[in-house]
Design an enzyme around this catalytic site. Sequence first.
Site, short mmCIF file in Angstrom:
data_model
loop_
_atom_site.label_atom_id
_atom_site.label_comp_id
_atom_site.label_asym_id
_atom_site.label_seq_id
_atom_site.Cartn_x
_atom_site.Cartn_y
_atom_site.Cartn_z
N SER A 1 -2.60 -3.55 -7.30
CA SER A 1 -2.19 -4.79 -7.93
C SER A 1 -1.21 -4.41 -9.03
O SER A 1 -1.55 -3.63 -9.92
CB SER A 1 -3.42 -5.47 -8.51
OG SER A 1 -3.16 -6.82 -8.82
N ARG B 1 -10.53 2.92 -2.11
CA ARG B 1 -10.04 2.08 -1.01
C ARG B 1 -9.02 2.82 -0.16
O ARG B 1 -8.91 2.58 1.05
CB ARG B 1 -9.45 0.78 -1.56
CG ARG B 1 -10.53 -0.15 -2.08
CD ARG B 1 -10.00 -1.53 -2.44
NE ARG B 1 -11.08 -2.36 -2.98
CZ ARG B 1 -10.92 -3.63 -3.37
NH1 ARG B 1 -9.73 -4.21 -3.28
NH2 ARG B 1 -11.95 -4.30 -3.84
#
Length: 423
Positions: free
Chosen positions: A352, A391
């Site tokens: 992000s 992730r």
Amino acid sequence: MLDPKRLRTELDAIATQLLRRGFKLDTRGVHSLEEQRKELQILTQQLQNERNTQSKGIGQAKAAGEDIKPLLDAVADLGGQLKAAQEKLGKIQEQLMQMLLEVPNLPHQSVPQGESEEQNREERRWGEPPQFDFEATDHVDLGTAKGWADFDTAAKISGSRFVVLNGPLARMQRALTQFMLDMHTQQHGYVETYVPYLVNRASLYGTGQLPKFEEDLFKVDGEPPLYLIPTAEVPLTNILRDVIVDDQDMPRRYVAHTPCFRSEAGSYGQDTRGMIRQHQFEKIEMVQAVRPADSEDVLEQLTGHAEAILQKLGLPYRVVTLCTGDLGFSATKTYDLEVWLPGQGKYREISSCSNFGDFQARRLQARWRNPETRKPELLHTINGSGLAVGRTLVAVMENYQQKDGNIRIPEALQPYMGGAEQL
RNA sequence: GGAGAAGUGGCCGAGCGGCUGAAGGCGCUCCCCUGCUAAGGGAGUAUGGGGUUAAUAGCUCCAUCGAGGGUUCGAAUCCCUCCUUCUCCGCCA
């Protein structure tokens, strides 16, 4: 924090912009507090001025050997008045500040209107989702089958939303970390930084986690209490708190690898399986402090730095611009990088990247000296994950899985794995 | 954890309860001088906020000497609490 001056002079325009992201600003409340503030501040300052001039007079009279008594009588009740005015003013200012600290940033004009992630705008895709001649497995089954990932043991040790990694998978997480740090320091111009994982409340106010999102944090009791960092953004950005940066030292680029701790309050039932949403995970974070005129360009550039990692690892992804409703509290614009996860058959957030404009800088009093005006001005902060390591590990496992349950190692990672080609 | 010392502007560093938002130095900016360089001379140089204003221009007021309280007509200066740093002792990865 928004500029209090602008809030005063452009209250309605700001309220309209905030409405875009679904935030209803209490304009009447702000207005009335502001009126009281103004009146009380003028009164207080007048009284202070009077006290100062009178006291100066007393000093001079005393030095001249005159009688001070009448002068002292004249200021007898000034102190009480001043104290009362100061107390009232303090309360109003406190209320105003509390209100201001809970107002989110204004979304940039280029941010699409929307209420939820459904309205996020896809900007581009990179790479092709891999085709398997067998049924793709998710990282949980891949990891547990080989004994590389152990959720049960983690649950015993700590509870849900933790994992124990073993052997080659633990090593691959370390390899990913090294690889990412090397890319950012050697190719992208960031300074590798080691920072505290426990921070004080002031730091969390600075970046915007407090006062609104305390329930998302792990608090460590003590005097004073400390908080486990939810992201390295907090310590990295707070390096600049109460600092005036010289123009020649701009921009500042920091990168750090840290564990991150999140209580995940309010996400019950979401991603309960596997390593996607954990209380503790590893992340590489990039933070830049830049001249205000540069922040929009730097957001693009920094997003590219995160993309470069995915590209080197050969992981397919897409870039989306968060819509107004999905935008984080402090951000004015955010790109999410979503990596393809064959086990889930969809794109999932892996990075992000946000521009905060001067929103964090105002809370932090993080400034630079503008060589043109020679005055300190608020700088702009931009940050992004580059990348979420846990992730990324999931993405590598799922995208590089083979029929026999082994996992190929991306070429870029092989030097960090002793040259091995598969787990 | 115990004992002691200290925290002043971009940096160093003076500072008597009033004449100190703060001497002096360094740095920086501008000007003068110098053929270049070095040296020299002069001027300027904290931050935040309020009011006024079209103004981030002026003018003016307020606050700030680690933070918060207190004493006082008046606090960088006196008292209390806390924080941080340094030195010594103890403990320790």
